[in-house]
Design an enzyme around this catalytic site. Sequence first.
Site, PDB file in Angstrom:
ATOM      1  N   GLU A  91       0.807  -1.207   0.000  1.00  0.00           N
ATOM      2  CA  GLU A  91       0.000   0.000   0.000  1.00  0.00           C
ATOM      3  C   GLU A  91       0.844   1.263   0.000  1.00  0.00           C
ATOM      4  O   GLU A  91       1.909   1.317   0.605  1.00  0.00           O
ATOM      5  CB  GLU A  91      -0.943  -0.041   1.205  1.00  0.00           C
ATOM      6  CG  GLU A  91      -1.992  -1.099   0.968  1.00  0.00           C
ATOM      7  CD  GLU A  91      -2.828  -1.461   2.176  1.00  0.00           C
ATOM      8  OE1 GLU A  91      -3.946  -1.949   1.978  1.00  0.00           O
ATOM      9  OE2 GLU A  91      -2.370  -1.264   3.300  1.00  0.00           O
ATOM     10  N   CYS A 104       3.306   8.208   1.512  1.00  0.00           N
ATOM     11  CA  CYS A 104       3.837   7.208   2.430  1.00  0.00           C
ATOM     12  C   CYS A 104       4.035   5.928   1.627  1.00  0.00           C
ATOM     13  O   CYS A 104       3.085   5.388   1.069  1.00  0.00           O
ATOM     14  CB  CYS A 104       2.813   7.013   3.556  1.00  0.00           C
ATOM     15  SG  CYS A 104       3.232   5.694   4.682  1.00  0.00           S
ATOM     16  N   CYS A 111       6.406  -7.839   7.050  1.00  0.00           N
ATOM     17  CA  CYS A 111       7.564  -7.422   7.849  1.00  0.00           C
ATOM     18  C   CYS A 111       7.914  -8.544   8.806  1.00  0.00           C
ATOM     19  O   CYS A 111       7.041  -9.175   9.394  1.00  0.00           O
ATOM     20  CB  CYS A 111       7.247  -6.152   8.640  1.00  0.00           C
ATOM     21  SG  CYS A 111       8.675  -5.551   9.599  1.00  0.00           S
ATOM     22  N   CYS A 115       6.282  -6.328  15.496  1.00  0.00           N
ATOM     23  CA  CYS A 115       5.919  -5.458  16.619  1.00  0.00           C
ATOM     24  C   CYS A 115       4.484  -5.801  17.030  1.00  0.00           C
ATOM     25  O   CYS A 115       3.637  -6.066  16.176  1.00  0.00           O
ATOM     26  CB  CYS A 115       6.035  -3.987  16.226  1.00  0.00           C
ATOM     27  SG  CYS A 115       7.723  -3.564  15.758  1.00  0.00           S
ATOM     28  N   CYS A 118       1.254  -3.903  15.398  1.00  0.00           N
ATOM     29  CA  CYS A 118       1.319  -3.516  13.987  1.00  0.00           C
ATOM     30  C   CYS A 118       0.687  -4.564  13.074  1.00  0.00           C
ATOM     31  O   CYS A 118       1.033  -5.746  13.143  1.00  0.00           O
ATOM     32  CB  CYS A 118       2.775  -3.292  13.590  1.00  0.00           C
ATOM     33  SG  CYS A 118       3.004  -3.021  11.825  1.00  0.00           S
ATOM     34  N   CYS A 338      -1.429   4.650  10.012  1.00  0.00           N
ATOM     35  CA  CYS A 338      -0.202   3.933  10.365  1.00  0.00           C
ATOM     36  C   CYS A 338      -0.523   2.578  10.968  1.00  0.00           C
ATOM     37  O   CYS A 338      -1.357   2.472  11.846  1.00  0.00           O
ATOM     38  CB  CYS A 338       0.573   4.653  11.459  1.00  0.00           C
ATOM     39  SG  CYS A 338       0.975   6.295  11.037  1.00  0.00           S
TER      40      CYS A 338
HETATM   41  N1  SAH Z   1       9.047  -0.481   9.972  1.00  0.00           N
HETATM   42  C1  SAH Z   1       9.209   0.909  10.139  1.00  0.00           C
HETATM   43  C2  SAH Z   1       8.330   1.750   9.232  1.00  0.00           C
HETATM   44  C3  SAH Z   1       6.917   1.334   9.008  1.00  0.00           C
HETATM   45  S1  SAH Z   1       5.797   1.470  10.348  1.00  0.00           S
HETATM   46  C4  SAH Z   1       9.017   1.292  11.595  1.00  0.00           C
HETATM   47  O1  SAH Z   1       8.542   0.469  12.370  1.00  0.00           O
HETATM   48  O2  SAH Z   1       9.378   2.421  11.946  1.00  0.00           O
HETATM   49  C5  SAH Z   1       5.487   3.236  10.446  1.00  0.00           C
HETATM   50  C6  SAH Z   1       5.071   3.706  11.829  1.00  0.00           C
HETATM   51  O3  SAH Z   1       3.756   3.260  12.167  1.00  0.00           O
HETATM   52  C7  SAH Z   1       5.997   3.192  12.927  1.00  0.00           C
HETATM   53  O4  SAH Z   1       6.316   4.208  13.850  1.00  0.00           O
HETATM   54  C8  SAH Z   1       5.130   2.143  13.566  1.00  0.00           C
HETATM   55  O5  SAH Z   1       5.558   1.853  14.872  1.00  0.00           O
HETATM   56  C9  SAH Z   1       3.769   2.765  13.501  1.00  0.00           C
HETATM   57  N2  SAH Z   1       2.673   1.827  13.719  1.00  0.00           N
HETATM   58  C10 SAH Z   1       2.673   0.509  13.452  1.00  0.00           C
HETATM   59  N3  SAH Z   1       1.475  -0.020  13.800  1.00  0.00           N
HETATM   60  C11 SAH Z   1       0.713   0.990  14.279  1.00  0.00           C
HETATM   61  C12 SAH Z   1      -0.639   1.080  14.748  1.00  0.00           C
HETATM   62  N4  SAH Z   1      -1.434   0.021  14.765  1.00  0.00           N
HETATM   63  N5  SAH Z   1      -1.094   2.284  15.133  1.00  0.00           N
HETATM   64  C13 SAH Z   1      -0.300   3.378  15.063  1.00  0.00           C
HETATM   65  N6  SAH Z   1       0.968   3.352  14.613  1.00  0.00           N
HETATM   66  C14 SAH Z   1       1.476   2.173  14.227  1.00  0.00           C
HETATM   67 FE1  SF4 Z   2       7.639  -3.988  10.928  1.00  0.00          FE
HETATM   68 FE2  SF4 Z   2       5.341  -2.934  11.736  1.00  0.00          FE
HETATM   69 FE3  SF4 Z   2       7.372  -3.184  13.458  1.00  0.00          FE
HETATM   70 FE4  SF4 Z   2       7.519  -1.356  11.465  1.00  0.00          FE
HETATM   71  S1  SF4 Z   2       6.047  -1.381  13.174  1.00  0.00           S
HETATM   72  S2  SF4 Z   2       9.106  -2.823  12.127  1.00  0.00           S
HETATM   73  S3  SF4 Z   2       6.411  -2.462   9.838  1.00  0.00           S
HETATM   74  S4  SF4 Z   2       6.264  -4.875  12.460  1.00  0.00           S
END
Ligand code: SAH
Ligand code: SF4
Length: 362
Positions: A91, A104, A111, A115, A118, A338
């Site tokens: 996306e 974006c 990934c 996390c 996410c 995000c």
């Molecule tokens: N992998 C990279 C970039 C992609 S995620 C990273 O983790 O930085 C982009 C941002 O969205 C990151 O700060 C991530 O922690 C945040 N993010 C992921 N899941 C989210 C959620 N469910 N709600 C709000 N922010 C989220």
């Molecule tokens: Fe991967 Fe999501 Fe963690 Fe970013 S926030 S490193 S996309 S698992």
Amino acid sequence: MKENLLGLDLGGLEHFFAAQGEKPFRARQVQRWIHQLGEADFARMSDLAKALRDKLAQIACVSAPQIVGDETTADGTRKWLVKVDGANAVESVFIPETGRATLCVSSQAGCVLDCSFCATGKQGFNRNLTSAEIVGQLWLANQILKVQRRTDRVISNVVFMGMGEPMLNLDHVIPALRLMLDDNAYGLSRRRVTVSTSGVVPGMDRLRDECPVALAVSLHAANDALRDQLVPLNRKYPLRELIAACNRYLERAPRDFITFEYVMLEGVNDGEAHAREAAALAGAVRCKYNLIPFNPFTGVDYKRSSPERIRRFAEILQRAGLTVTTRKTRGEPIAAACGQLAGDVEDRTRRSRRVKLKEVRA
Ligand code: SAH
Ligand code: SF4
């Protein structure tokens, strides 16, 4: 197979033309056609000799991924679903604001880092995107938006905050970044291109050496015990190492601060003590905070912090002299906020969808 010229940065294109026995300046000419004018058909590159155009058509192509979904919300946020192969779609999200317009982009299908909050992480990892697929998202967005708005350079900022961890795909991310910065391609300033990482320390060092742009680090907790739970990568690169890497990055960065992203999870990382810990980190590295209200998705038990708790958290940071912004939640009805980006990824790892909330709260 034909060579796809879309993802080649200047060095790559020069190499390509040299191998064909052509002059290096052809690289700049072709780069302008592809990226500034959005031309994919060699036959229309009118300042190239006919023989060269014919040859290029035989051996090369300009091939962007295909848009298979296009949704817009009331606030103008637009999400494209970009098909990169038979099994994967990623996306890209276009966010227009007054005075700027941000794209974006995604860097991987899925990934590996998982996390706990996410949506992309919950899907597992499928593959790295190629540089053509990464810069192709900008190429496609420019094509679509230019047609509609009749202006050049519609996109002023790019953030690598879509699907995937860009620091785990630098072989492809760096050529894509070089194209974004190149005056003969998109000409964006280093300050207007931001790579976001969950803290892959060797990647941060490499980006600093090869192509320093603005850096955002997904902090989410300022103590190792909690960060271990939220961002499992912290067990490999704990905060002390992460902060040291941030300081090394700042030696070459186009901005003199790191942006710490901090997802606001009710009752998990959003208390006053957490805010004080976050404020204390500023003693170790020049930083600004960007608070991101958690965006929920199916299968996850976290809750978004209340506006009152977010306000209180921000206030503690501000009192400590820090600059804090709270991200506006945009694009929610189309799951383009995000961490809601899940694309359509074949899940090879079949991760459990349940998040171990008890562990996090313990
Ligand atoms: N992998 C990279 C970039 C992609 S995620 C990273 O983790 O930085 C982009 C941002 O969205 C990151 O700060 C991530 O922690 C945040 N993010 C992921 N899941 C989210 C959620 N469910 N709600 C709000 N922010 C989220
Ligand atoms: Fe991967 Fe999501 Fe963690 Fe970013 S926030 S490193 S996309 S698992």
